[in-house]
Design a protein around this motif. Structure first.
Motif: not given
Ligand code: CMP
Length: 144
Positions: A15-35
């Motif tokens: 609701r607070r439009n934080l999806i992109g912000e949150i996913i971005s943090r994991f990507e920048k850390r070097g983690l992989k989104i696999i699902g």
């Protein structure tokens, strides 16, 4: 060692439009989104997910909150992903979560705390199996 963990952006985070912000943090850390998927959780699924909290004072509040709007479910893979992601998220009570963590930056309420992540590999397996079939997960090699 390489681990998989289950992460869910909760209805207040969406609701607070934080999806992109949150996913971005994991990507920048070097983690992989696999699902990755957005779903509206129904009551039986919510009760299954939060089985361990059944009987607690906040259970009803928790079920109605988590079913109140869409959530974004993810499986994240990386070196020691379970503990690394938990550290990035911060304490369950956001008032105790340090600045720089996701909850420490975006939440103040223990009930509406923006995001969930598994606290062990066993829980990760259980939680990801509620939302993902094995064939819905991509291996990092398939992302290249
Ligand atoms: P999480 O740790 O992801 O999973 C259990 C959830 O229950 C927790 O996040 C909070 O959203 C919620 N929760 C925990 N403690 C309380 C509480 N005292 N009051 C309301 N909700 C709570």
């Amino acid at each position: 060692s390489i681990q998989r963990t289950f992460v869910m952006i909760k209805p207040d985070g969406v609701r607070r439009n934080l999806i992109g912000e949150i996913i971005s943090r994991f990507e920048k850390r070097g983690l992989k989104i696999i699902g990755l998927k957005m779903v509206k959780i129904d009551r039986p699924t919510a009760e299954r997910l939060y089985e361990e909290h059944k009987g607690k004072s906040f259970f009803e509040e928790l079920i109605s909150y988590i079913t109140s709007g869409p959530v974004v479910c993810m499986v994240i893979e990386g070196d020691e992903a379970v503990s690394v992601v938990r550290k990035m998220i911060g304490n369950t009570d956001p008032k105790e979560a340090p600045p720089g963590t996701i909850r420490g930056d975006y939440a103040l309420s223990k009930a509406e705390n923006v995001i969930h992540a598994s606290d062990s590999e066993e829980k990760a397996k259980r939680e990801m199996s509620i939302f993902f079939k094995e064939e819905e997960l991509v291996t990092p090699l398939a992302q290249v």
